[in-house]
Enzyme design. Structure first.
Site, short mmCIF file in Angstrom:
data_model
loop_
_atom_site.label_atom_id
_atom_site.label_comp_id
_atom_site.label_asym_id
_atom_site.label_seq_id
_atom_site.Cartn_x
_atom_site.Cartn_y
_atom_site.Cartn_z
CB CYS A 1 -11.76 -0.87 -16.92
SG CYS A 1 -10.13 -0.35 -16.33
CG HIS B 1 -7.01 -1.96 -20.12
ND1 HIS B 1 -5.93 -1.21 -19.70
CD2 HIS B 1 -8.05 -1.54 -19.37
CE1 HIS B 1 -6.32 -0.38 -18.74
NE2 HIS B 1 -7.60 -0.56 -18.52
N1 LIG Z 1 -10.52 5.93 -16.21
C1 LIG Z 1 -10.59 4.63 -16.22
O1 LIG Z 1 -10.07 4.02 -17.13
C2 LIG Z 1 -11.33 3.88 -15.17
C3 LIG Z 1 -11.91 2.65 -15.52
C4 LIG Z 1 -12.63 1.96 -14.56
C5 LIG Z 1 -12.72 2.44 -13.28
N2 LIG Z 1 -12.11 3.64 -12.96
C6 LIG Z 1 -12.26 4.12 -11.59
O2 LIG Z 1 -13.28 5.12 -11.59
C7 LIG Z 1 -12.96 6.11 -10.60
C8 LIG Z 1 -12.91 7.46 -11.29
O3 LIG Z 1 -11.86 7.44 -12.25
P1 LIG Z 1 -11.83 8.48 -13.45
O4 LIG Z 1 -10.81 7.95 -14.40
O5 LIG Z 1 -13.19 8.77 -13.94
O6 LIG Z 1 -11.24 9.76 -12.72
P2 LIG Z 1 -11.15 11.26 -13.30
O7 LIG Z 1 -11.29 11.24 -14.78
O8 LIG Z 1 -9.97 11.86 -12.69
O9 LIG Z 1 -12.47 11.96 -12.74
C9 LIG Z 1 -12.65 12.13 -11.39
C10 LIG Z 1 -13.67 13.21 -11.15
O10 LIG Z 1 -13.83 13.38 -9.75
C11 LIG Z 1 -13.80 14.75 -9.43
N3 LIG Z 1 -13.24 14.94 -8.09
C12 LIG Z 1 -11.98 15.11 -7.71
N4 LIG Z 1 -11.90 15.22 -6.37
C13 LIG Z 1 -13.16 15.14 -5.93
C14 LIG Z 1 -13.76 15.20 -4.67
N5 LIG Z 1 -13.03 15.39 -3.56
N6 LIG Z 1 -15.09 15.08 -4.57
C15 LIG Z 1 -15.85 14.91 -5.68
N7 LIG Z 1 -15.33 14.83 -6.92
C16 LIG Z 1 -14.00 14.95 -7.03
C17 LIG Z 1 -12.99 15.43 -10.48
O11 LIG Z 1 -13.52 16.71 -10.62
P3 LIG Z 1 -12.60 17.94 -11.00
O12 LIG Z 1 -12.04 17.63 -12.36
O13 LIG Z 1 -13.53 19.08 -11.02
O14 LIG Z 1 -11.56 18.03 -9.93
C18 LIG Z 1 -13.28 14.56 -11.71
O15 LIG Z 1 -14.40 15.08 -12.37
C19 LIG Z 1 -11.65 5.64 -9.95
O16 LIG Z 1 -11.97 4.83 -8.83
C20 LIG Z 1 -11.02 4.79 -11.02
O17 LIG Z 1 -10.12 3.85 -10.50
C21 LIG Z 1 -11.45 4.37 -13.89
#
Ligand SMILES: NC(=O)c1ccc[n+]([C@@H]2O[C@H](COP(=O)([O-])OP(=O)(O)OC[C@H]3O[C@@H](n4cnc5c(N)ncnc54)[C@H](OP(=O)(O)O)[C@@H]3O)[C@@H](O)[C@H]2O)c1
Length: 354
Positions: free
Chosen positions: A139, A219
């Site tokens: 992001c 941010h």
């Molecule tokens: N949040 C941000 O601000 C942001 C911004 C830009 C980029 N990112 C990047 O985007 C990615 C995802 O971040 P996020 O914030 O969306 O994470 P998140 O909200 O924690 O969501 C992750 C998802 O992945 C699922 N998951 C967990 N373990 C898994 C597995 N082994 N196989 C398949 N799915 C699985 C979880 O499902 P369950 O809940 O069912 O366990 C959850 O739905 C990361 O690389 C992060 O660095 C995040």
């Protein structure tokens, strides 16, 4: 139609799923979850097919009364592209699974750049037509790349210095912090964000320093760029105004921070109050000699979403980058600046009055 699966239906995954479903040239085949919680239930209520990300968890969904369409393997066999939106580091573990199924994959910025053939930002990265996998940069990196690319093209970036005040966690992340402090994170300079910008803009000299603050909304970036030429502040404003994924916050709008920005997005009817564009305070754009200064906010949950849609087309179609961005913007409604006229009235209103 490009058939798309989203592996990981969390903060980023649920937004990418909605954005894919909104595209006329894409079909959302399904999404995965590991746990049968409210997110899984919401996916089903939205009409999305739910797949079990982990095979031995399938029974838990059935026990919870949530219908499962299949396993991750089933999803991978049914799609042209998988978008991995799992927590940082899990994508690396998933890569051999995608490779075994021959499914082109898009990863997120929490993974190392080496996970994919190329890092991607629709405005800034070069030709990725040979890539079988892409990593949409984080992001913060997305926000910086969108800003620095046009500035470098027109005025030349001699050196960029950015202080990033990062949100402590997303609104649903009750276990994140800090809750009563602002902490350098990392305390060492530069932070990883500058080098990550170089994954898509290799020739830009940029140093970043990062802090974490007890907020969840957005941010905030304090940007100083020493330019090779000496534009006026007005010229920089016009340059940035022409970028569809940059929103110049007019002074007259009365928007003073992330809370008002999210409120504005909600008032506009945007789902989840999402801001896909960088939000640049127009009056902050100042030029002193060859030094440009400005403040911008990026909505961490949302700005990478249109980039993921463009990354899908980059992997699975011959559509040009410009056409893809136009389609994505059109389908989602990205590009807010055009809604506001010079005097603050909605442009439609001005046209009607004229
Ligand atoms: N949040 C941000 O601000 C942001 C911004 C830009 C980029 N990112 C990047 O985007 C990615 C995802 O971040 P996020 O914030 O969306 O994470 P998140 O909200 O924690 O969501 C992750 C998802 O992945 C699922 N998951 C967990 N373990 C898994 C597995 N082994 N196989 C398949 N799915 C699985 C979880 O499902 P369950 O809940 O069912 O366990 C959850 O739905 C990361 O690389 C992060 O660095 C995040």
């Amino acid at each position: 139609m490009i058939r798309v699966g989203v592996n990981g239906y969390g903060t980023i995954g649920k937004r990418v799923a909605d954005a894919v479903a909104a595209q006329l040239d894409m079909e959302l085949v399904g999404v995965t979850k590991t746990s049968p919680d409210y997110g899984a239930e919401a996916a089903l209520r939205r009409g999305y097919d739910l797949y079990a990300a982990v095979d031995d968890q399938a029974a838990a969904f059935e026990d919870a009364g949530l219908a499962i369409a299949g396993s991750l393997a089933d999803l991978l066999d049914a799609v042209d592209v998988v978008v991995d939106c799992t927590p940082a580091g899990i994508g690396e573990r998933n890569r051999p699974i995608y490779d075994a199924h021959g499914t082109p994959a898009i990863y997120q910025g929490g993974e190392d750049a080496a996970i994919a053939d190329a890092s991607f930002n629709a405005r800034a990265s070069g030709d990725v037509s040979e890539a079988d996998s892409l990593r949409v940069v984080s992001c913060n990196t997305t926000g910086l790349s969108r800003l620095l690319a046009p500035i470098d093209e027109v005025y030349g970036v001699e050196k960029a210095r950015v202080t990033l005040v990062r949100r402590g966690g997303d609104p649903s992340e009750t276990d994140r912090g800090p809750i009563n402090d602002v902490v350098p994170d990392p305390a060492t300079v530069p932070s990883h964000h500058g080098p990550d910008v170089n994954a898509v803009l290799p020739d830009i000299d940029v140093d970043t320093a990062a802090l974490k603050a007890p907020v969840t909304g957005m941010h905030t970036h304090s940007v100083n760029v020493t330019l090779e030429r000496e534009p006026t502040a007005a010229e920089v404003r016009e340059l940035l105004r022409d970028e569809t994924r940059l929103f110049l916050i007019p002074e007259r709008a009365g928007i003073d921070g992330a809370g008002a920005l999210k409120d504005y997005a909600s008032d506009l009817g945007r789902a989840r109050g999402d801001f896909w564009e960088n939000c640049v305070w127009e009056e902050s754009i100042s030029v002193e000699g060859r030094d440009l200064y400005l403040f911008q906010n990026v909505h961490q949950e949302a700005d990478v979403v249109p980039e993921n849609v463009d990354a899908i087309r980059a992997l699975a179609s011959d559509i040009s980058r410009e056409e893809s961005v136009a389609r994505t913007n059109d389908a989602l409604g990205v590009g807010l600046e055009s809604l506001l006229s010079e005097d603050g009235a909605p442009r439609d209103q001005v046209a009607a009055d004229d």
